[in-house]
Design a protein around this motif. Structure first.
Motif, short mmCIF file in Angstrom:
data_model
loop_
_atom_site.label_atom_id
_atom_site.label_comp_id
_atom_site.label_asym_id
_atom_site.label_seq_id
_atom_site.Cartn_x
_atom_site.Cartn_y
_atom_site.Cartn_z
N SER A 73 0.85 -1.20 0.00
CA SER A 73 0.00 0.00 0.00
C SER A 73 0.88 1.25 0.00
O SER A 73 2.08 1.18 0.28
CB SER A 73 -0.90 0.01 1.24
OG SER A 73 -0.13 0.15 2.42
N ARG A 74 0.29 2.35 -0.31
CA ARG A 74 1.03 3.62 -0.30
C ARG A 74 1.48 3.97 1.11
O ARG A 74 2.55 4.55 1.31
CB ARG A 74 0.17 4.73 -0.89
CG ARG A 74 -0.23 4.46 -2.34
CD ARG A 74 -0.89 5.65 -2.97
NE ARG A 74 -1.26 5.36 -4.36
CZ ARG A 74 -1.47 6.28 -5.29
NH1 ARG A 74 -1.35 7.56 -4.99
NH2 ARG A 74 -1.80 5.94 -6.52
N LYS A 75 0.67 3.62 2.08
CA LYS A 75 1.02 3.87 3.48
C LYS A 75 2.26 3.06 3.86
O LYS A 75 3.17 3.58 4.52
CB LYS A 75 -0.16 3.50 4.38
CG LYS A 75 0.05 3.80 5.85
CD LYS A 75 -1.22 3.48 6.64
CE LYS A 75 -1.04 3.81 8.11
NZ LYS A 75 -2.26 3.53 8.91
N GLU A 76 2.29 1.81 3.44
CA GLU A 76 3.45 0.97 3.72
C GLU A 76 4.70 1.51 3.03
O GLU A 76 5.80 1.47 3.59
CB GLU A 76 3.19 -0.47 3.26
CG GLU A 76 2.19 -1.22 4.12
CD GLU A 76 1.87 -2.59 3.55
OE1 GLU A 76 1.49 -3.48 4.32
OE2 GLU A 76 2.00 -2.77 2.31
N VAL A 78 5.38 4.67 2.35
CA VAL A 78 5.85 5.83 3.11
C VAL A 78 6.54 5.40 4.39
O VAL A 78 7.63 5.89 4.73
CB VAL A 78 4.67 6.78 3.42
CG1 VAL A 78 5.10 7.87 4.40
CG2 VAL A 78 4.13 7.39 2.15
N TYR A 79 5.92 4.47 5.12
CA TYR A 79 6.51 4.00 6.37
C TYR A 79 7.88 3.38 6.13
O TYR A 79 8.81 3.55 6.93
CB TYR A 79 5.59 2.99 7.04
CG TYR A 79 4.39 3.60 7.74
CD1 TYR A 79 4.21 4.98 7.78
CD2 TYR A 79 3.42 2.80 8.33
CE1 TYR A 79 3.12 5.55 8.40
CE2 TYR A 79 2.32 3.36 8.97
CZ TYR A 79 2.18 4.74 8.99
OH TYR A 79 1.09 5.30 9.62
N ARG A 205 2.63 11.53 8.80
CA ARG A 205 1.20 11.70 8.51
C ARG A 205 1.00 12.56 7.26
O ARG A 205 0.15 12.27 6.42
CB ARG A 205 0.49 12.33 9.70
CG ARG A 205 0.43 11.44 10.93
CD ARG A 205 -0.53 11.98 11.97
NE ARG A 205 -1.90 11.99 11.46
CZ ARG A 205 -2.96 12.35 12.19
NH1 ARG A 205 -2.80 12.73 13.46
NH2 ARG A 205 -4.16 12.34 11.67
N SER A 207 3.14 12.91 4.80
CA SER A 207 3.60 12.15 3.63
C SER A 207 2.58 11.11 3.20
O SER A 207 2.35 10.90 2.00
CB SER A 207 4.93 11.46 3.95
OG SER A 207 5.96 12.41 4.16
N VAL A 208 1.95 10.44 4.16
CA VAL A 208 0.91 9.45 3.83
C VAL A 208 -0.26 10.13 3.12
O VAL A 208 -0.78 9.62 2.11
CB VAL A 208 0.42 8.72 5.10
CG1 VAL A 208 -0.81 7.89 4.79
CG2 VAL A 208 1.52 7.84 5.66
N ALA A 209 -0.66 11.28 3.63
CA ALA A 209 -1.77 12.02 3.00
C ALA A 209 -1.41 12.43 1.58
O ALA A 209 -2.25 12.34 0.66
CB ALA A 209 -2.11 13.25 3.84
N ASN A 212 -1.41 9.33 -0.80
CA ASN A 212 -2.76 8.84 -1.11
C ASN A 212 -3.43 9.68 -2.20
O ASN A 212 -4.30 9.20 -2.93
CB ASN A 212 -3.62 8.85 0.15
CG ASN A 212 -3.25 7.73 1.12
OD1 ASN A 212 -2.73 6.69 0.68
ND2 ASN A 212 -3.48 7.94 2.39
#
Length: 216
Positions: A73-76, A78-79, A205, A207-209, A212
């Protein structure tokens, strides 16, 4: 996420000559100044920034469009970038401390200053990464450099304006800074850790936004 880490470590392996050059420059400057402070700061600051370059590698040839067809995922993503940059910073700090301590021991210099400065330098590195990663994700390599210069310029302008405003109210900004630096070392490290951690989490936070909303 494990696959992303393996990919990025392989990308870093391609830059091993750069790391050798960075370490060599740090050693030469430390020898010329007979001071390990430059060696500690230079290696700790410069090497972690190479981890951010993996974002540019991912963007080459519209690589992100392919990357996100994989089960991540995009969240993963970024993390992983934040975790990888932080891990690379820890490795750089460890290498810099070892080299600086060995240098001080060979030169007969006290090593206490090196050991006490290292956590504060690392805090500065983490804060800079927290600013740079969202800029790199948002604007890419070329526009990111321009945006970074603009952000740094804005920080300088805000800092100068704050000093002037404090002066109008009779508050000595540099006196407050001296008081902060005069704090007990443990207190100073704790305050730095809290501020930097908050900034790092806020940056994640943001970067995740951004990721997405990004289209590939």
């Amino acid at each position: 996420m494990r696959g992303l880490l393996v990919k990025d470590f392989r990308l870093m392996k391609m830059q091993r000559r750069l790391f050798i050059i960075v370490i060599a420059i740090g050693l030469i400057m430390a020898i010329s100044m007979n001071d390990s402070a430059f060696l500690l700061g230079y290696i700790t600051v410069v090497i972690p920034f190479s981890a951010i370059s993996t974002i540019s590698y991912d963007e080459l040839g519209n690589g992100n469009a392919f990357l996100f067809t994989l089960p991540i995922s995009r969240k993963e993503y970024v993390y992983e970038k934040y975790g990888f940059s932080l891990l690379w910073g820890v490795l750089a700090l460890a290498a810099a401390v070892v080299l600086a301590v060995v240098f001080d021991l060979l030169k007969g210099n006290p090593i206490l200053e090196t050991l006490t400065a290292s956590p504060l330098i690392f805090g500065i590195v983490v804060a800079i990464l927290a600013v740079m990663i969202p800029i790199q994700l948002k604007f890419g390599a070329d526009k990111g450099r321009i945006a970074l210069i603009a952000v740094l310029g804005a920080f300088v302008a805000l800092g100068f304006s704050a000093i002037q405003i404090f002066g109008l109210f009779g508050v000595e900004a540099f006196a407050w800074l001296d008081r902060l630096l005069a704090l007990n070392f443990g207190t100073l490290v704790a305050v730095t850790a809290i501020v930097v951690t908050a900034l790092f989490l806020l940056s994640m936070r943001i970067s995740v936004a951004m990721m997405n909303k990004k289209e590939f």
